[in-house]
Design an enzyme around this catalytic site. Structure first.
Site, PDB file in Angstrom:
ATOM      1  N   CYS A 268      35.171  37.582  29.401  1.00  0.00           N
ATOM      2  CA  CYS A 268      36.448  37.800  30.087  1.00  0.00           C
ATOM      3  C   CYS A 268      36.213  38.129  31.560  1.00  0.00           C
ATOM      4  CB  CYS A 268      37.216  38.937  29.414  1.00  0.00           C
ATOM      5  SG  CYS A 268      38.730  39.353  30.296  1.00  0.00           S
TER       6      CYS A 268
ATOM      7  N   HIS B 216      47.131  41.752  32.231  1.00  0.00           N
ATOM      8  CA  HIS B 216      47.179  41.594  33.682  1.00  0.00           C
ATOM      9  C   HIS B 216      48.485  40.950  34.106  1.00  0.00           C
ATOM     10  CE1 HIS B 216      46.136  37.481  32.523  1.00  0.00           C
ATOM     11  NE2 HIS B 216      46.432  37.084  33.748  1.00  0.00           N
TER      12      HIS B 216
ATOM     13  N   GLN C  34      50.431  39.126  37.866  1.00  0.00           N
ATOM     14  CA  GLN C  34      50.097  38.399  39.086  1.00  0.00           C
ATOM     15  C   GLN C  34      51.123  38.721  40.163  1.00  0.00           C
ATOM     16  OE1 GLN C  34      48.716  34.236  38.463  1.00  0.00           O
ATOM     17  NE2 GLN C  34      49.566  34.502  36.430  1.00  0.00           N
TER      18      GLN C  34
HETATM   19 ZN   LIG Z   1      38.945  41.485  29.341  1.00  0.00          ZN
END
Ligand SMILES: [Zn+2]
Length: 400
Positions: A85, A222, A224
């Site tokens: 990752c 996450h 953006q």
């Molecule tokens: Zn990760």
């Protein structure tokens, strides 16, 4: 002793540079980094190619909308194994990641495969013409050899950033602590402020895509932030409606709409001191919720500390309800795939009529059944929603 609020900082901000020159910023809300007892010194030792410069955007003469042509994005990382990752801290997996440190709280960095970037590689080829960048113009257009105004292009200037909400690969936004969610709010405000100050930028849009159903290529939690050199189509239509309402009434459309929703009551999901969440009257998506400040605020930067505190709590509450909205056959909750995006006032236009709001929406219309944006939606932008907004609101209230 008097203490300036900045001295009582709850987040320490440390900018650094990746091997290819991209900027990365640590936002630390825990020790030993918050106090500065330990500093961020890790170096990115990957042999990276030179960072990408801005690609090209082309003007669709039929609609007046800009399209970023980013063919380098075809090579981007697609659902890598967990050990590889690129958003996990370096040292845990088999590959060095985008984050050189062995641990982090929240981190922001420039996207390696950006749709918009600084610096120009837009040389203007023979079949493109000069660009009139219209209302959201960049002021940095270029001309091709055969200037046909219907084939306009411009450098896709701006910036695309990735925001890692936590170093925990298996977490989600909804599983963050209130403290960490509050840090993310500060990060969104920090980035909005900084990106708005960049030369070409006309609009800043922080968003999160969650779930493979809506095309997420990395599972690590996450979001953006896109900083565009023009005003995007939906933003332009929000701005047009807000401007017309203001000219007609002298008031803010967002404020009047909040008052109307509170008056109606049937679509309100959460009513806080500083924030209200409601399912919009004309919701287009099978699940859609708007989270709006109770005070007139143009963007995330303008939020006061108490508003940021409550935003973290109310947003977590909302996301946790959404993650229990649907249940599988065995009664277990289904993590909702969603898009969450912050509609802020554009950088240079309509700041006096725009009002901040978060739009959370999902294409999941039943467990295992996706709404496809098909003929009517994709062809002419006319939405058909099978679910009554009042039913969605009632379900979300019941989950509180
Ligand atoms: Zn990760």
């Amino acid at each position: 002793m008097t203490e300036h609020p900045d001295i009582l900082q709850r987040v320490r901000r440390t900018p650094t540079t990746l091997a290819d020159g991209r900027e990365l910023i640590y936002f630390d809300d825990s020790e030993p980094y918050l106090s500065g007892a330990t500093s961020r010194a890790a170096v990115d030792e990957r042999p990276l190619d030179v960072r990408p410069t801005a690609g090209t955007m082309r003007l669709d003469a039929l609609t007046g909308d800009w399209v970023s042509i980013a063919d380098h994005r075809q090579n981007r990382t697609f659902l890598p194994p967990a050990g590889e990752c690129p958003l996990c801290p370096t040292g845990g997996g088999t590959m060095p990641s985008e984050i050189p440190a062995h641990e982090y709280d929240v981190v922001v960095f420039e996207n390696r495969f950006p749709s918009f970037a600084s610096g120009s590689a837009d040389t203007g080829s023979a079949d493109t013409g000069s660009a009139d960048t219209g209302s959201g113009g960049t002021g940095s257009t270029s001309s091709g050899a055969t200037a046909n105004p219907l084939l306009a292009h411009a450098p896709a200037l701006g910036r695309c950033e990735v925001v890692c909400f936590t170093s925990d690969h298996g977490a989600s936004f909804s599983s963050l602590s209130p403290t960490r969610a509050r840090t993310v709010v500060d990060v969104w405000a920090d980035r909005t402020s900084e990106l708005s100050a960049l030369d070409a930028v006309e609009h800043v849009f922080p968003f999160e895509n969650r779930g493979e159903e809506i095309g997420v290529t990395l599972h690590h939690p996450h979001g953006q932030i896109y900083a565009y050199p023009f005003i995007p189509a939906r933003t332009a239509s929000l701005l047009r409606a807000a401007t017309e309402h203001h000219q007609r009434t002298g008031r803010l459309l967002g404020a009047d709409l909040l008052a109307a929703e509170l008056d109606a009551g049937s679509r309100v999901v959460i009513r806080g001191t500083h924030w209200t969440a409601y399912v919009p009257y004309a919701a287009a998506w099978p699940v859609e919720v708007h989270l709006v400040p109770n005070r007139d605020v143009p963007d995330l930067v303008a939020l006061a500390s108490a508003e940021r505190d409550e935003l973290a709590e109310v947003y977590l509450d909302l996301l946790r309800r959404l993650d229990r909205y649907y249940e599988g056959p065995d009664g277990s909750p289904i993590a909702l795939p969603y898009i969450a995006g912050w509609h802020q006032a554009p950088v240079h236009q309509g700041r006096d009529v725009s009002r901040l709001h978060l739009q959370v929406m999902s294409v999941l219309r039943a467990p295992g059944r996706l709404k496809y944006l098909a003929g009517s939606e994709s062809g002419v932008g006319a939405w058909v929603n099978d679910v009554a907004p009042e039913r969605v609101a009632a379900r979300l209230r019941e989950l509180g």
